[in-house]
Design a protein around this motif. Sequence first.
Motif, mmCIF file in Angstrom:
data_model
loop_
_atom_site.group_PDB
_atom_site.id
_atom_site.type_symbol
_atom_site.label_atom_id
_atom_site.label_comp_id
_atom_site.label_asym_id
_atom_site.label_seq_id
_atom_site.Cartn_x
_atom_site.Cartn_y
_atom_site.Cartn_z
ATOM 1 N N GLY A 80 27.452 39.386 -30.717
ATOM 2 C CA GLY A 80 28.769 39.708 -31.232
ATOM 3 C C GLY A 80 29.677 38.498 -31.255
ATOM 4 N N VAL A 81 30.324 38.258 -32.395
ATOM 5 C CA VAL A 81 31.271 37.155 -32.551
ATOM 6 C C VAL A 81 32.666 37.746 -32.725
ATOM 7 N N ALA A 82 33.585 37.377 -31.838
ATOM 8 C CA ALA A 82 34.956 37.885 -31.907
ATOM 9 C C ALA A 82 35.730 37.092 -32.948
ATOM 10 N N GLN A 83 36.024 37.718 -34.077
ATOM 11 C CA GLN A 83 36.634 36.985 -35.181
ATOM 12 C C GLN A 83 38.131 36.756 -35.004
ATOM 13 N N ASP A 84 38.737 37.401 -34.015
ATOM 14 C CA ASP A 84 40.177 37.222 -33.809
ATOM 15 C C ASP A 84 40.481 36.402 -32.561
ATOM 16 N N LEU A 85 39.476 35.730 -31.996
ATOM 17 C CA LEU A 85 39.709 34.867 -30.835
ATOM 18 C C LEU A 85 39.433 33.424 -31.223
ATOM 19 N N ASN A 86 40.457 32.587 -31.146
ATOM 20 C CA ASN A 86 40.285 31.165 -31.423
ATOM 21 C C ASN A 86 41.269 30.383 -30.575
ATOM 22 N N ARG A 87 40.938 29.127 -30.342
ATOM 23 C CA ARG A 87 41.756 28.274 -29.475
ATOM 24 C C ARG A 87 42.870 27.571 -30.232
ATOM 25 N N LEU A 88 42.869 27.667 -31.536
ATOM 26 C CA LEU A 88 43.835 26.996 -32.415
ATOM 27 C C LEU A 88 43.635 25.485 -32.398
ATOM 28 N N THR A 89 43.700 24.852 -31.217
ATOM 29 C CA THR A 89 43.467 23.417 -31.093
ATOM 30 C C THR A 89 42.181 23.235 -30.306
ATOM 31 N N HIS A 90 41.070 23.053 -31.006
ATOM 32 C CA HIS A 90 39.755 23.072 -30.358
ATOM 33 C C HIS A 90 39.488 21.842 -29.514
ATOM 34 N N GLY A 91 40.211 20.761 -29.740
ATOM 35 C CA GLY A 91 39.982 19.572 -28.924
ATOM 36 C C GLY A 91 40.826 19.534 -27.667
ATOM 37 N N GLN A 92 41.671 20.547 -27.482
ATOM 38 C CA GLN A 92 42.594 20.577 -26.346
ATOM 39 C C GLN A 92 42.215 21.704 -25.387
ATOM 40 N N PRO A 93 42.692 21.630 -24.122
ATOM 41 C CA PRO A 93 42.435 22.726 -23.178
ATOM 42 C C PRO A 93 42.990 24.051 -23.701
ATOM 43 N N ALA A 94 42.336 25.131 -23.325
ATOM 44 C CA ALA A 94 42.782 26.452 -23.758
ATOM 45 C C ALA A 94 44.197 26.723 -23.271
ATOM 46 N N SER A 95 45.004 27.304 -24.144
ATOM 47 C CA SER A 95 46.381 27.644 -23.778
ATOM 48 C C SER A 95 46.386 28.818 -22.810
ATOM 49 N N SER A 270 19.594 28.757 -35.806
ATOM 50 C CA SER A 270 18.857 28.160 -34.691
ATOM 51 C C SER A 270 18.349 29.208 -33.710
ATOM 52 N N LEU A 271 18.897 30.416 -33.761
ATOM 53 C CA LEU A 271 18.509 31.468 -32.824
ATOM 54 C C LEU A 271 17.249 32.180 -33.316
ATOM 55 N N PRO A 272 16.441 32.699 -32.386
ATOM 56 C CA PRO A 272 15.173 33.330 -32.776
ATOM 57 C C PRO A 272 15.335 34.696 -33.418
ATOM 58 N N GLY A 273 16.484 35.334 -33.265
ATOM 59 C CA GLY A 273 16.706 36.649 -33.847
ATOM 60 C C GLY A 273 17.797 37.386 -33.087
ATOM 61 N N TYR A 274 18.364 38.438 -33.709
ATOM 62 C CA TYR A 274 19.465 39.171 -33.086
ATOM 63 C C TYR A 274 19.918 40.271 -34.039
ATOM 64 N N THR A 275 20.695 41.197 -33.521
ATOM 65 C CA THR A 275 21.492 42.109 -34.332
ATOM 66 C C THR A 275 22.904 41.558 -34.314
ATOM 67 N N LEU A 276 23.433 41.148 -35.451
ATOM 68 C CA LEU A 276 24.705 40.427 -35.523
ATOM 69 C C LEU A 276 25.849 41.345 -35.910
ATOM 70 N N ASP A 277 26.980 41.164 -35.209
ATOM 71 C CA ASP A 277 28.216 41.860 -35.575
ATOM 72 C C ASP A 277 29.365 40.877 -35.414
ATOM 73 N N ILE A 278 30.178 40.747 -36.446
ATOM 74 C CA ILE A 278 31.369 39.888 -36.404
ATOM 75 C C ILE A 278 32.569 40.791 -36.647
ATOM 76 N N ALA A 279 33.424 40.926 -35.637
ATOM 77 C CA ALA A 279 34.507 41.899 -35.712
ATOM 78 C C ALA A 279 35.610 41.506 -34.734
#
Length: 299
Positions: A80-95, A270-279
Amino acid sequence: LETSRGQVRLRSAALEVDRYLLENLLQPLPTLVFTSATLKLGGDFQFFQKRLGLQLLPESRQRALSVASPFRYAEQVFLGVAQDLNRLTHGQPASQGHLQQLAQFIWAAAHIWQGRTLVLATSRHEMEGLYQRLAQPLAQAGITLLKQSPAARAQQIERLRQAPQRGEKIVLLGMDSFWEGVDVPGAALSCVILLRLPFSSPDSPLSKLRALHLGSQHFAQYALPMAILKFCQGFGRLLRSERDRGVVFLLDNRLSPHLGKNYARQFLNSLPGYTLDIAPAKELLRHAREWHFRSMRNA
């Protein structure tokens, strides 16, 4: 140069190790075997061969073998990939706000899976911030949060492994070395949470020098392949036997199609397999819970 507790350390590392390994390891020994689940990248061994100097050996001295996995990944793993979670500034420490979002997700996952969770961070800032936010609330719910301790690494992993037999509910929070070498088969580990794609910090002295050394090819030739291999290692913490089932969450939306990152497909392929959900995170937890318990019933 590092300073800590009144001590000063001067450290060095080679930018390239291929020639050194060729002269001191590959050429002197008549036979070597390299084996791992994460040696291939993009369907071949070229990145691994180049990094270790194997491409400098005659072709007659090399044999490559790729063996299919006994795991049925599409049936056994929900990614599962959380599509609404991001760090905004990926090179900086998490806010602080982002850490709070991560803590809320981990808290919810720990309740659904009653512990049985491994959380993999990419920085001490993340690990410490999440521990401060989660240790007490989880304890109040009867769930123990363990934070990586170099002196107690083996004991912490064993405690997670034995938790069901001991009636404990454990969430283990770690970084770096916990992305590999953690072997917890069975129901003791049902949920792995990767907080972000494991790119190395661009601000570290070694990363800066490698970037200068490789120039415009640094990202494609080194940073991206290394991150993909570590991502595969983190993903691989979940399934340790043919009977295992569980979920892997990535709380980093850079693999979401709508962001259009040109490397997203390379990570997934690169992964061998999975059931994918992006939400969105809340939907993702519900979908993963439904998949997991339906999968357990059908096993």
